[in-house]
Scaffold this active site. Sequence first.
Site, mmCIF file in Angstrom:
data_model
loop_
_atom_site.group_PDB
_atom_site.id
_atom_site.type_symbol
_atom_site.label_atom_id
_atom_site.label_comp_id
_atom_site.label_asym_id
_atom_site.label_seq_id
_atom_site.Cartn_x
_atom_site.Cartn_y
_atom_site.Cartn_z
ATOM 1 N N GLU A 62 -5.311 -8.623 1.283
ATOM 2 C CA GLU A 62 -5.970 -8.244 2.536
ATOM 3 C C GLU A 62 -7.448 -8.059 2.262
ATOM 4 O OE1 GLU A 62 -4.435 -4.888 4.687
ATOM 5 O OE2 GLU A 62 -2.338 -5.448 4.331
ATOM 6 N N GLU B 69 0.796 -1.227 0.000
ATOM 7 C CA GLU B 69 0.000 0.000 0.000
ATOM 8 C C GLU B 69 0.829 1.277 0.000
ATOM 9 O OE1 GLU B 69 -3.850 -1.907 2.378
ATOM 10 O OE2 GLU B 69 -2.791 -0.203 3.255
#
Length: 443
Positions: A349, A166
């Site tokens: 995720e 991320e």
Amino acid sequence: MQKIAFGKDFLWGCATASFQVEGATQEGGRSPSIWDTFCNVPGAIKGGDDGRFAADQYHRYAQDVKLMSELGFQAYRFSLAWPRILPEGKGRVNKQGIEYYRNLAKSLHDKGMKVVVTLYHWDLPQVLQDEGGWANRSTAYAFAEYASVCFAELGDVVDQWTTLNEPFCAAYLGYLYGEHAPGLKDPAQTWKAVHHLNLAHGLAVQAYRKTGLRAPIGIVLNPSMPRPATRRHEDVHASELARAFDTDVFLHPLLGKGYPLLVTKELGITYPIEAGDMQIIAQTIDFIGINYYMEHAVVLDESQPYHIRNVPVWQRMTDQDWPIVPFGLLRILRYFSEQTNNIPLYITENGCSCNDVVEQGRVHDYQRCDYLNQHFEMCHRAIEEGINLKGYFIWSFLDNFEWAWGYEKRFGIVYVDYDTQERIPKDSAYMMRDVIAGYCEYV
């Protein structure tokens, strides 16, 4: 009730990150990270919490791996702590750190599980932040050095590599919005951080290809594709602008497409590109990981700094007030499949925060079970459409330090009593056991 099935080659895993679960921040030769520093800023973390103990996985990894195996997981995605491996950010290698991760990897292999490693999940050594952090171009080269050390020291025990987790959060939450370490609100540094994170990824992949290692290597993004709140042209444009600003500035350079014009022309943002940078960033990768939790609705609002404004939505919320929008995951999978010519994708995720309570030794987190089942349906639909989705990693295996939320929010399928460090599998853990075993149904 309809039964859905995933193929035998579909990889089921669970995920955590070093600073969120390891603890032992002052043990084993580890130096401070930017998150250790940020936790000492008054008001930065809910409840004044910090990561000194977290879920104590540094000492309890064998217990955790045993539990993962009992639940049927086939892979564990965890991150390496850069300051545990290179305490000065570069140069000297801390053998204690290498030994810890080798032991963790060996314990996973002994249980027949794959080792999926993330090189960077936000815990930059503080010594590098003192030199400018990701706003400093030299950090990208320090990352390439760190990555090369990891490849050399751990390459024989790692089954899959991820460069960055991320980069949106590292750049935007860390440098633009001030919500994450290092807690800055500086647009000029943000655009530098975006580019240097992208460059760091490319340099690391470039270094990896020279090693002769064969394990797949990729990157993990948390794409944001908010839907337009109305059918008006300006709101459709707002959704496209939001996608470009949040997602495409990381995705498109990976694919050799450069930075999106919506960002560079319409918003007037410039990046510190030097000769050869974009070719380095666009290294061939083997997969992309997608982290997905929610979807927002947006309208165009030119009074806002980046012309985008979130508006209220109708969906049920998680305990973190994140709207539950399973179909948003399918939209993202379709977009990435189209943009990348159907590169292998993983859900790296997915999960939700719930108000979990222990009752007579059990945690009945039915909301999380429902959330997960709805997202499994979207994964199944994606595969049926021909999208090259290869696996799913639930976030998170354990309750943990949830960044600026401290220990207030619980994402784990295993409950952690932070006073005793006792692990209690929640109902969602047993549901995952069923799903991995091949029993998965949705209404």
